[in-house]
Design an enzyme around this catalytic site. Structure first.
Site, short mmCIF file in Angstrom:
data_model
loop_
_atom_site.label_atom_id
_atom_site.label_comp_id
_atom_site.label_asym_id
_atom_site.label_seq_id
_atom_site.Cartn_x
_atom_site.Cartn_y
_atom_site.Cartn_z
N GLU A 45 44.22 29.59 38.32
CA GLU A 45 43.59 30.86 37.67
C GLU A 45 44.39 31.55 36.39
OE1 GLU A 45 44.82 33.36 40.97
OE2 GLU A 45 47.09 33.63 40.14
N GLY A 56 37.82 35.59 47.03
CA GLY A 56 38.18 34.64 47.77
C GLY A 56 39.16 34.70 48.92
N ARG A 98 38.98 37.50 34.85
CA ARG A 98 39.66 36.66 33.83
C ARG A 98 38.92 36.28 32.68
NH1 ARG A 98 44.28 36.76 37.04
NH2 ARG A 98 43.93 36.20 39.13
N SER A 139 47.53 38.12 45.41
CA SER A 139 47.67 37.07 46.36
C SER A 139 48.89 37.68 47.44
CB SER A 139 48.17 35.87 45.79
OG SER A 139 46.86 35.35 45.01
#
Ligand SMILES: O=C(O)C1=C[C@@H](OP(=O)(O)O)[C@@H](O)[C@H](O)C1
Ligand SMILES: C=C(OP(=O)(O)O)C(=O)O
Length: 458
Positions: free
Chosen positions: A326, A104, A398, A31
């Site tokens: 997440e 994303g 994940r 991120s």
């Protein structure tokens, strides 16, 4: 949740036969890396990005920005220490093609950037990218003056007809399906003629730490941001038009990717140290200190990093994960090995992540003998003795790491397509076996050290 018809090799998840004791250096945050790449590309001067994550999601981001004319070069950083990317902003150009993969951050953060290019930018990606919501970004950009060709479903594929500039201004969106809609509009807003005012009008907004990360990183490059947490109106963010500074930024380790390694300490009653865990961060993974402590471990955070120690017993937990969605797959995996039931809530939006994570976790854990039920906004998990079997990943990094956590305690778990971890953690299999002390999967820790709790199913 679409099971791929071709099954890449099954990876036998190594079972721990003793307490882990390892130091695990975790690569940079996805991120942070992808926000930094966007902000550096929009700056008015070159910048450095040290210890960037190099994974599928971040390489797709770099490739897309390069396709629009940004220079992103390999370097060693201004002080000669460590690998770095030198980002050299340039006038943004179309025509260009962007492959978002299933990232994303790429599919949401780049359409606003493309509005600033001087020609068409076409966006496409993995089949799953056609199902992930993008309506907040598409609708907002259109109302702020952009011309976008899409098929009206609010998803990819689409073409942004960049006009070299965007008016910007005030816009209302429903970001309840992804915080990334808000982050996307804020990140490019300093370069919009009037900046932006984004008002979230929907139900609860997930992943607030990620919006804080956006605000913090914008401020760190000189942007002026008004937002709810520093006295602004609730659910409203304003970014003023301004030039952005080039920076020398060192990317923090990805704390969400630290999760499986810390989980290994919890499951085995061992100890894992993650160096360079930041003392202050906006990363949602920092919440693991509290969540995993509640699940039975203890942690010590020093200048050197975080050391997490498991007690040998995993406790169930009732927790609202809306801020840290997440982390859900890893917590669900642990909950399936716990000594009491768990309820994970606040994460309905996970149905629109890399796969439908609530359905995938339910199916795969139950496939190993578990007792997981989907609720309206999460999962209820009753621990039961588990058995081996194939753990499908649905192209979700994940899911793969969640399966590996279960495999520590359950013999015969095989992860289908462990390579999908390349989305954010390409070295996962080697890091995992390295943590366990063996290069290739068989774990040679002395037996008897593994504290076995009743619900663990070993
Ligand atoms: O902005 C970001 O970097 C992210 C925001 C969150 O997305 P959602 O709000 O869609 O859950 C998170 O789940 C994702 O892994 C990364
Ligand atoms: C939801 C995730 O990723 P993305 O950035 O693709 O939304 C994730 O990494 O858990």
């Amino acid at each position: 949740m679409t099971e791929s018809s071709v099954h890449p090799a099954l990876w036998p998840a190594p079972r721990a036969t003793g307490a882990v004791d390892a130091t695990v250096t975790v690569p940079g945050s996805k991120s942070v890396t992808n926000r930094a790449l966007v902000l550096a590309s929009l700056s008015s001067e070159p910048g450095w990005l040290r210890r960037p994550l190099r994974s599928r999601d971040t390489l797709l981001m770099a490739q897309a920005l390069r396709a629009m004319g940004v220079g992103i070069e390999e370097g060693v950083g201004p002080d000669g220490s460590g690998e770095a990317w030198r980002v050299i902003p340039a006038g943004l150009h179309g025509p260009a093609r962007v492959d978002v993969g299933n990232a994303g951050t790429v599919m949401r953060f780049l359409p606003p950037v493309a509005c600033l290019a001087d020609g068409p930018v076409h966006f496409d990606g993995d089949p799953r990218s056609y199902e992930r919501p993008l309506h907040g970004v598409i609708g907002a950009l259109k109302s702020l003056g952009a011309r976008i060709d899409d098929d009206g479903r609010g998803t990819l594929p689409l073409t942004v007809h960049g006009a070299g500039a965007l008016d910007g201004g005030a816009v209302s969106i429903d970001a309840s399906s992804s915080s990334q809609f808000v982050s996307a509009l804020l990140l490019s807003a300093p370069r919009f003629n009037q900046g932006v005012e984004v008002r979230h009008t929907g139900s609860a907004l997930p992943s607030m730490p990620h919006i804080r990360m956006t605000v913090d990183m914008l401020r760190s490059v000189g942007a002026q941001v008004d937002e709810p947490e520093t006295g602004g109106e609730p659910n409203v963010w304003r970014v003023s038009p301004s030039a952005l500074l080039g920076r020398d930024l060192t990317v923090e380790p990805d704390l969400s990717n630290a999760q499986p390694f810390l989980a290994a300490a919890l499951v085995t009653g061992g100890r894992v140290t993650v160096p360079d865990w930041p003392l202050r961060t906006t990363q949602p993974g920092d919440a693991l200190r509290e969540i995993f402590t509640a699940m039975g471990g203890s942690c010590e955070l020093t200048e050197r990093g975080l050391t997490f120690t498991g007690s040998g017993t995993v406790h169930g937990i009732d927790v609202d994960l809306s801020e840290v969605g997440e982390l859900t797959p890893g917590i669900a995996a642990l909950a399936a090995l716990a000594d009491s039931p768990s309820t994970l809530s606040g994460v309905a939006h996970l149905r629109l992540h890399e796969t439908d994570r609530l359905a995938a976790l339910t199916k795969e854990i139950n496939g190993l003998g578990g007792d997981v039920t989907e609720t309206a906004d999460g999962l209820r998990i009753n621990p039961r003795p588990l058995h081996g079997g194939t753990f499908h990943t649905y192209d979700d990094h994940r899911m793969a790491t969640a399966g590996a956590i279960i495999g520590l305690a359950v013999a015969g778990v095989e992860i289908e397509n462990v390579g999908t971890t390349a989305k954010t953690l390409p070295d996962f299999p080697a890091m995992w076996t390295g943590m366990l002390g063996e290069p290739s999967g068989a774990v040679g820790v002395s037996p008897g050290a593994l504290g076995v709790s009743p619900g663990r199913g070993v």
